[in-house]
Scaffold this motif. Sequence first.
Motif, mmCIF file in Angstrom:
data_model
loop_
_atom_site.group_PDB
_atom_site.id
_atom_site.type_symbol
_atom_site.label_atom_id
_atom_site.label_comp_id
_atom_site.label_asym_id
_atom_site.label_seq_id
_atom_site.Cartn_x
_atom_site.Cartn_y
_atom_site.Cartn_z
ATOM 1 N N THR A 1 0.123 44.090 28.777
ATOM 2 C CA THR A 1 0.537 44.529 27.333
ATOM 3 C C THR A 1 -0.826 45.134 26.726
ATOM 4 O O THR A 1 -0.575 45.856 25.615
ATOM 5 N N ASP B 1 -3.272 43.615 25.209
ATOM 6 C CA ASP B 1 -3.750 42.620 24.507
ATOM 7 C C ASP B 1 -3.975 41.339 25.411
ATOM 8 O O ASP B 1 -2.915 40.909 26.025
ATOM 9 N N ALA B 2 -5.027 40.516 25.016
ATOM 10 C CA ALA B 2 -4.990 39.561 25.983
ATOM 11 C C ALA B 2 -4.279 38.187 25.366
ATOM 12 O O ALA B 2 -3.897 38.163 23.986
ATOM 13 N N GLN B 3 -3.516 37.493 26.442
ATOM 14 C CA GLN B 3 -2.713 36.677 26.068
ATOM 15 C C GLN B 3 -3.205 35.397 26.687
ATOM 16 O O GLN B 3 -2.907 35.100 28.039
ATOM 17 N N PHE B 4 -3.702 34.202 25.988
ATOM 18 C CA PHE B 4 -4.191 33.326 26.500
ATOM 19 C C PHE B 4 -3.156 32.188 26.686
ATOM 20 O O PHE B 4 -2.640 31.861 25.681
ATOM 21 N N LYS B 5 -3.309 31.478 27.853
ATOM 22 C CA LYS B 5 -2.416 30.089 28.007
ATOM 23 C C LYS B 5 -2.939 28.899 28.864
ATOM 24 O O LYS B 5 -3.956 29.508 29.571
ATOM 25 N N TRP C 1 -4.998 34.311 31.283
ATOM 26 C CA TRP C 1 -4.584 35.355 30.392
ATOM 27 C C TRP C 1 -4.563 36.751 31.473
ATOM 28 O O TRP C 1 -4.957 36.765 32.260
ATOM 29 N N GLU D 1 -4.764 40.726 30.713
ATOM 30 C CA GLU D 1 -5.212 41.699 29.848
ATOM 31 C C GLU D 1 -5.460 43.237 30.804
ATOM 32 O O GLU D 1 -6.047 43.054 31.601
ATOM 33 N N TYR E 1 -14.471 35.709 29.676
ATOM 34 C CA TYR E 1 -13.794 36.802 29.003
ATOM 35 C C TYR E 1 -15.145 37.775 28.278
ATOM 36 O O TYR E 1 -14.978 38.832 28.368
#
Length: 100
Positions: free
Chosen positions: A50, A52-56, A68, A70, A94
Amino acid sequence: VQPPPLTALGYRLIGGRLLPGGSGPVAQFMYETGAGMRLTLYVTREVPGTGDAQFKISQKGAVNVFYWVENQLGYAISAGADRAELLRVSQAVYKHLQKD
């Protein structure tokens, strides 16, 4: 992909491999502490991004995985370490990737 240096966190790189993925190679790097705890970083282009970084974080038995996505790259760090340690390492990885 260059393996991020994690020596400042107590991890030394012990190996890396290019592995076959569904639509191209993926990278896997393994690190180890002086006490013998191992950590793996897996990097793939096989994920929709997407921007944007999406961390889980998830847990499978004794193994925690912090991941994540990105810029259409997926990153996963897995180890038998607690969540706080994985977060510490993930933040360092990161930051290193942001320099590239």
